[in-house]
Design a protein around this motif. Sequence first.
Motif, short mmCIF file in Angstrom:
data_model
loop_
_atom_site.label_atom_id
_atom_site.label_comp_id
_atom_site.label_asym_id
_atom_site.label_seq_id
_atom_site.Cartn_x
_atom_site.Cartn_y
_atom_site.Cartn_z
N GLN A 31 -63.01 36.81 -1.12
CA GLN A 31 -62.92 37.74 -0.01
C GLN A 31 -63.09 39.17 -0.49
OE1 GLN A 31 -59.32 37.04 2.14
NE2 GLN A 31 -59.77 34.89 2.45
N ARG A 32 -62.61 39.46 -1.69
CA ARG A 32 -62.70 40.81 -2.23
C ARG A 32 -63.22 40.74 -3.66
NH1 ARG A 32 -57.82 44.68 -4.07
NH2 ARG A 32 -57.40 42.81 -5.22
N ILE A 34 -63.95 43.25 -6.87
CA ILE A 34 -63.72 44.58 -7.42
C ILE A 34 -64.78 44.84 -8.49
CG2 ILE A 34 -62.08 46.12 -8.57
CD1 ILE A 34 -59.85 44.23 -7.56
N GLN A 64 -73.67 41.99 -0.48
CA GLN A 64 -72.66 41.99 0.59
C GLN A 64 -73.30 41.73 1.96
OE1 GLN A 64 -70.70 45.76 1.21
NE2 GLN A 64 -68.81 44.75 1.83
N LYS A 70 -65.68 41.53 0.67
CA LYS A 70 -65.34 42.95 0.73
C LYS A 70 -65.48 43.51 -0.67
CE LYS A 70 -61.71 46.18 1.75
NZ LYS A 70 -60.29 46.41 1.81
N GLU A 72 -64.92 46.42 -3.43
CA GLU A 72 -64.07 47.56 -3.80
C GLU A 72 -64.63 48.10 -5.10
OE1 GLU A 72 -59.55 48.25 -5.33
OE2 GLU A 72 -59.85 46.81 -3.71
#
Length: 131
Positions: A31-32, A34, A64, A70, A72
Motif C-alpha cells: 500500500q505504501r 517509501i 504509481q 502510495k 512516500e
Amino acid sequence: MNVVTSNPMRLSIVSLLLVLISSSLYAEPVQRVIVAVDHSPPYGVVSEKGHVSGAVVDIMRELQRTIPMKLEFVACPFSRCLKMLEQNEVDVMGGLIRTSEREQKMQFMSPPYMMLSSSFGFMQEQTVTSL
C-alpha cells in the motif's frame, strides 16, 4: 517525462514492481512504498526546501499510475539513504551501482532500469623545462 517508452523500459519497470512486492507475496498487498532520494542530478534532485524530483522520482510516479500504491519520498544524503535501505527504513533507492558487497544486503533489478557509468576523467599536467 514519459518514462515508459520502450519494451526494455517496460520490462525494467515490471522487474522493479516484482522486487517491491516479492517479499510480501503472501502478506497484504503493498500500500505504501517509501523511496529514498539523494541529491545526484539528473537521477535524484533534492531542492533546498526538500522537494524531490529527477529520473528516479519520475519512474516511481509512472509506476504509481498503474499500480495502486502510495509513494512516500524521503530526501536524504547518499550514505544515509544507503543505511536506511539496509535497515529496512525505506523500500527502494534508485541509481545504485551493483557491487558484490551491496548484493549481500540488497536486491537489485535485473536487467537494471538504467546503466550508470562514470563521466569523470583524470588528467595530469606536464611541465616542460628547457635547458
